[in-house]
Write an enzyme that holds these catalytic residues in place. Structure first.
Site, PDB file in Angstrom:
ATOM      1  N   GLY A  96       0.633  -1.292   0.410  1.00  0.00           N
ATOM      2  CA  GLY A  96      -0.172   0.191   0.209  1.00  0.00           C
ATOM      3  C   GLY A  96       0.404   1.432   0.081  1.00  0.00           C
ATOM      4  O   GLY A  96       2.105   0.865   0.378  1.00  0.00           O
ATOM      5  N   GLU A 210      -7.857  -3.883  -7.493  1.00  0.00           N
ATOM      6  CA  GLU A 210      -8.042  -3.425  -6.153  1.00  0.00           C
ATOM      7  C   GLU A 210      -8.943  -3.814  -6.162  1.00  0.00           C
ATOM      8  O   GLU A 210     -10.075  -3.433  -4.886  1.00  0.00           O
ATOM      9  CB  GLU A 210      -7.246  -2.162  -6.373  1.00  0.00           C
ATOM     10  CG  GLU A 210      -6.896  -1.569  -4.358  1.00  0.00           C
ATOM     11  CD  GLU A 210      -6.445  -0.832  -4.372  1.00  0.00           C
ATOM     12  OE1 GLU A 210      -6.062  -0.200  -5.552  1.00  0.00           O
ATOM     13  OE2 GLU A 210      -6.832   0.149  -3.186  1.00  0.00           O
ATOM     14  N   GLU A 237     -14.282   2.838  -1.387  1.00  0.00           N
ATOM     15  CA  GLU A 237     -12.828   2.828  -0.156  1.00  0.00           C
ATOM     16  C   GLU A 237     -12.243   4.252  -0.887  1.00  0.00           C
ATOM     17  O   GLU A 237     -11.797   4.441  -1.565  1.00  0.00           O
ATOM     18  CB  GLU A 237     -11.900   1.652  -0.967  1.00  0.00           C
ATOM     19  CG  GLU A 237     -12.665   0.514  -1.169  1.00  0.00           C
ATOM     20  CD  GLU A 237     -11.775  -0.566  -1.828  1.00  0.00           C
ATOM     21  OE1 GLU A 237     -10.377  -1.331  -2.236  1.00  0.00           O
ATOM     22  OE2 GLU A 237     -11.936  -0.197  -3.181  1.00  0.00           O
ATOM     23  N   LEU A 238     -11.881   4.522   0.586  1.00  0.00           N
ATOM     24  CA  LEU A 238     -10.891   5.580   0.584  1.00  0.00           C
ATOM     25  C   LEU A 238      -9.696   5.713   1.306  1.00  0.00           C
ATOM     26  O   LEU A 238      -9.665   5.072   1.880  1.00  0.00           O
ATOM     27  CB  LEU A 238     -11.424   7.204   1.427  1.00  0.00           C
ATOM     28  CG  LEU A 238     -10.850   8.682   1.458  1.00  0.00           C
ATOM     29  CD1 LEU A 238     -10.686   8.938   0.383  1.00  0.00           C
ATOM     30  CD2 LEU A 238     -12.350   9.891   2.862  1.00  0.00           C
ATOM     31  N   GLY A 239      -8.812   4.571   0.223  1.00  0.00           N
ATOM     32  CA  GLY A 239      -7.314   4.464   0.662  1.00  0.00           C
ATOM     33  C   GLY A 239      -6.443   6.065   0.803  1.00  0.00           C
ATOM     34  O   GLY A 239      -6.811   6.642   1.227  1.00  0.00           O
ATOM     35  N   GLY A 240      -5.436   5.989   1.152  1.00  0.00           N
ATOM     36  CA  GLY A 240      -4.313   7.042   1.495  1.00  0.00           C
ATOM     37  C   GLY A 240      -4.320   7.208   0.461  1.00  0.00           C
ATOM     38  O   GLY A 240      -3.515   8.759  -0.058  1.00  0.00           O
ATOM     39  N   GLN A 244     -11.537   3.699  -4.853  1.00  0.00           N
ATOM     40  CA  GLN A 244     -12.071   3.328  -5.564  1.00  0.00           C
ATOM     41  C   GLN A 244     -13.643   3.161  -5.324  1.00  0.00           C
ATOM     42  O   GLN A 244     -14.206   3.004  -4.617  1.00  0.00           O
ATOM     43  CB  GLN A 244     -11.570   1.435  -5.327  1.00  0.00           C
ATOM     44  CG  GLN A 244     -10.441   1.185  -5.928  1.00  0.00           C
ATOM     45  CD  GLN A 244      -9.030   1.809  -5.335  1.00  0.00           C
ATOM     46  OE1 GLN A 244      -8.441   2.981  -5.629  1.00  0.00           O
ATOM     47  NE2 GLN A 244      -8.995   1.661  -4.280  1.00  0.00           N
TER      48      GLN A 244
HETATM   49  N1  ATP Z   1      -5.967   2.093  12.426  1.00  0.00           N
HETATM   50  C1  ATP Z   1      -5.978   3.626  11.583  1.00  0.00           C
HETATM   51  N2  ATP Z   1      -6.176   4.982  12.632  1.00  0.00           N
HETATM   52  C2  ATP Z   1      -6.646   6.096  11.256  1.00  0.00           C
HETATM   53  N3  ATP Z   1      -5.828   5.407   9.987  1.00  0.00           N
HETATM   54  C3  ATP Z   1      -5.693   4.343   9.447  1.00  0.00           C
HETATM   55  C4  ATP Z   1      -5.865   3.610  10.056  1.00  0.00           C
HETATM   56  N4  ATP Z   1      -5.391   1.869   9.864  1.00  0.00           N
HETATM   57  C5  ATP Z   1      -4.955   3.344   8.220  1.00  0.00           C
HETATM   58  N5  ATP Z   1      -5.362   4.469   8.265  1.00  0.00           N
HETATM   59  C6  ATP Z   1      -5.870   5.210   6.867  1.00  0.00           C
HETATM   60  O1  ATP Z   1      -6.052   4.789   6.503  1.00  0.00           O
HETATM   61  C7  ATP Z   1      -6.217   4.743   4.981  1.00  0.00           C
HETATM   62  C8  ATP Z   1      -6.288   3.309   4.091  1.00  0.00           C
HETATM   63  O2  ATP Z   1      -5.269   2.224   4.845  1.00  0.00           O
HETATM   64  P1  ATP Z   1      -4.236   1.421   4.119  1.00  0.00           P
HETATM   65  O3  ATP Z   1      -3.340   1.198   4.545  1.00  0.00           O
HETATM   66  O4  ATP Z   1      -5.454   0.735   3.811  1.00  0.00           O
HETATM   67  O5  ATP Z   1      -4.516   2.352   2.861  1.00  0.00           O
HETATM   68  P2  ATP Z   1      -3.155   2.217   1.743  1.00  0.00           P
HETATM   69  O6  ATP Z   1      -2.942   0.428   1.617  1.00  0.00           O
HETATM   70  O7  ATP Z   1      -1.726   2.758   1.952  1.00  0.00           O
HETATM   71  O8  ATP Z   1      -3.156   3.050   0.742  1.00  0.00           O
HETATM   72  P3  ATP Z   1      -3.735   2.804  -0.864  1.00  0.00           P
HETATM   73  O9  ATP Z   1      -4.238   1.520  -0.872  1.00  0.00           O
HETATM   74  O10 ATP Z   1      -3.914   4.013  -1.478  1.00  0.00           O
HETATM   75  O11 ATP Z   1      -2.535   2.543  -1.298  1.00  0.00           O
HETATM   76  C9  ATP Z   1      -5.116   5.452   4.907  1.00  0.00           C
HETATM   77  O12 ATP Z   1      -4.976   6.723   4.492  1.00  0.00           O
HETATM   78  C10 ATP Z   1      -4.141   5.292   6.468  1.00  0.00           C
HETATM   79  O13 ATP Z   1      -3.840   6.575   6.879  1.00  0.00           O
END
Ligand code: ATP
Length: 550
Positions: A96, A210, A237-240, A244
């Site tokens: 990620g 994804e 989904e709202l990722g980093g 999606q």
């Molecule tokens: N425990 C948590 N508390 C708060 N925010 C979190 C936590 N875990 C993850 N996040 C945030 O949620 C989002 C999604 O996390 P995740 O690890 O699933 O994303 P990622 O895989 O890094 O993102 P992408 O899919 O865009 O590459 C990120 O912005 C992350 O900073």
């Protein structure tokens, strides 16, 4: 006429007799005259040969069908039974944007019930994309995860346990050359991991894949996977780094956004799209860039003032612009405004700023409408689950899963308008950088779901979650479900595959056996062919066919 005909007949008889006599003279047959072998087989002989040939061929085919079909079926059944009882493992590393996470799945074929200890995960930060300047470091960052995997899979299962690395938005944002170097450094570690690995199992997956994996796991958890398409639940989904949207749409979908997924006997025609750069962390970074480059116009402020006032950060916080990471093109802006960015938290203004980010690029829209940037998104219909940052933000504000948006608006207004020192006191256990982002998060989510996608603030069809029952809504689990289902399909069609696969040694063996058996059939039919001879009976004035031995 009659006479001439009669003569012709006698003449021809005489000629035949002459030639037979010649044959007779050459042979040592003591019997007087008129014996000869017929050079062509008679109709009876031909029929006899054909009957033998086809009955043998039929028996042969029957035998082969029986042998291959039933023995393959049996061995397939046996191997299926064995493999079903057999405990298996599979590993997926989710690369990620914010971190890399290993998932170790312990399962039996055909079952996605992992029980208490069937799912094990571990995460390391930062994500692979942060090793763009030190690509060897990317591989090293996975070593800890691989060790974790080794601790979860018994050593005797390592060689048969597939390990895959699926990288997402963080790597998608880098150029292909850097992506390649990062992946190669990860491959080195995975090749030496002791698990089953192939180079193409470390890749950057598409945003659409994804989204589909996330949709699969959600509908698997809800029990709607395999059911009627319009009963399924969509996923946002709202990722980093990316967001999606995936669901079964009732509207026609432009081909670039349409994906078909078959599960059981049902094919789902999905809209699936990933909005790169629209994940929460990257959007927050874009906001900071916009803030210092003066890209946006906030109606309530003068041009000069809006360049310096940040409505997405609570009042009282002092920005250290020096520490912000920007692309080289913005570095001159950074030094220009470093002392002038002021914080004045205001939810409505921050929401307007977020909406401007989401609308950027709309002028390039080539569809009927574009709700976000230049991207087509059909009208959201049916039920939806909103995951990842939708969930974490709701959790932070202590919101329930119902009336999410209206509650979030209230909570956001309160948070954005609060003094920073008070907030720090209230949320003392939170990391400062993380805490700082929640004003922007609340405003961005409302701008995304309500202002852009048209979800009403009290819409009960959208639920916020990161798991359903005890099943985590993690796309990696959806990828696992699709992969193992595809493997099971291949096994179920194993006997046909085993015979008809081009590389199949079974097919080569089958052809070999067929050739040998056909040769045997031919030899037997030759050997069994009656030795016939044709005799001209002078008294009867005609030919008689008889066995050679008589
Ligand atoms: N425990 C948590 N508390 C708060 N925010 C979190 C936590 N875990 C993850 N996040 C945030 O949620 C989002 C999604 O996390 P995740 O690890 O699933 O994303 P990622 O895989 O890094 O993102 P992408 O899919 O865009 O590459 C990120 O912005 C992350 O900073």
């Amino acid at each position: 006429m009659r006479r001439s005909n009669a003569r012709t007949s006698v003449d021809s008889n005489r000629n035949k007799m002459d030639s037979m006599l010649k044959l007779q003279n050459r042979s040592s047959n003591p019997r007087p005259n008129l014996f000869a072998r017929n050079p062509k087989p008679s109709t009876n002989t031909f029929k006899y040969n054909c009957t033998i040939f086809f009955s043998l061929l039929f028996t042969l085919l029957l035998f082969l069908s029986y042998t291959f079909f039933f023995s393959s079926f049996k061995s397939n059944n046996n191997s299926n039974n064995n493999s079903q009882n057999h405990q298996r493992y599979r590993i997926i590393i989710d690369g990620g944007s914010t971190g890399s996470r290993i998932h170790v799945f312990k399962y039996r074929v055909g079952s996605f019930d992992f029980g208490k200890d069937g799912l094990a995960s571990m995460r390391v930060n930062p994500g692979l994309s942060s090793f763009a300047e030190d690509t060897d470091g990317a591989g090293r960052s996975l070593e800890e995860l691989v060790e974790f995997g080794k601790g979860r899979v018994p050593i005797e299962n390592w060689r048969e346990t597939e390990i895959r690395l699926m990288a997402t938005a963080g790597l998608r944002m880098l150029n292909v050359g850097v992506q390649g170097k990062i992946l190669e450094s990860c491959r080195k570690v995975l090749r030496e991991s002791g698990f089953l690995f192939r180079d193409d199992w470390a890749s950057v997956i598409t945003g659409s894949d994804e989204g589909i994996y996330a949709w699969v796991v959600a509908n698997h958890a809800l029990g709607t996977l395999g059911g009627y398409p319009l009963d399924t639940t969509g996923i946002i989904e709202l990722g980093g780094a990316s967001a999606q949207v995936t669901f079964v749409s009732r509207e026609p979908i432009p081909s670039g956004f349409s994906r078909a997924v078959k599960f059981g006997n049902t094919t789902y025609n999905l809209y699936s799209h990933s909005l790169l750069h629209f994940g929460l962390n990257v959007a927050h970074g874009s906001w900071r860039e916009a803030l210092i480059s003066g890209d946006f116009n906030l109606a309530s402020q003068s041009l000069q003032a809006r360049l310096h006032i940040d409505p997405c950060t609570p009042t009282g916080y002092s920005h250290n612009v020096e520490s912000w990471k920007f692309p080289p093109s913005l570095l001159s802006h950074k030094s220009q405004h470093k002392s002038t960015v002021q914080t004045r938290g205001n939810f409505s203004e921050c929401r307007s700023a977020a909406l401007m980010l989401l609308q950027k690029g709309k002028e390039e829209c080539s569809y009927q409408r574009c709700d976000i940037g230049s991207t087509f998104i059909p009208k959201l219909q049916g039920k939806f689950l909103a995951t990842e940052n939708f969930f974490y933000t709701a959790k932070f504000f202590g919101l329930g899963s119902r009336a999410y948006l209206s509650e979030l608006m209230t909570a956001g207004q309160e948070f954005c308008g609060e003094d920073w020192l008070r907030l720090k006191k209230k949320y003392h256990s939170h990391d400062e950088e993380e805490l700082l982002q929640y004003c922007f998060s609340s405003a961005y989510i409302v701008a995304l779901l309500h202002d852009s996608l048209g979800i009403s603030v009290d819409d009960e069809r959208v639920k916020v979650a990161n798991q359903v029952g005890n099943i985590p809504l993690d796309w990696a689990l959806g990828a696992f479900i699709l992969q193992t289902t595809a493997d099971a399909d291949v096994q179920n069609h194993g006997w046909t595959t085993a015979i008809f696969s081009v590389e199949s040694p079974t097919l080569v063996r089958l052809i070999g056996i067929l050739i040998i058996l056909l040769f045997m059939v031919w030899s037997i039919s030759k050997w069994r062919k009656p030795q016939l001879k044709t005799i001209y009976d002078l008294e009867k004035g005609r030919y008689i066919v008889t066995h050679a031995g008589r």
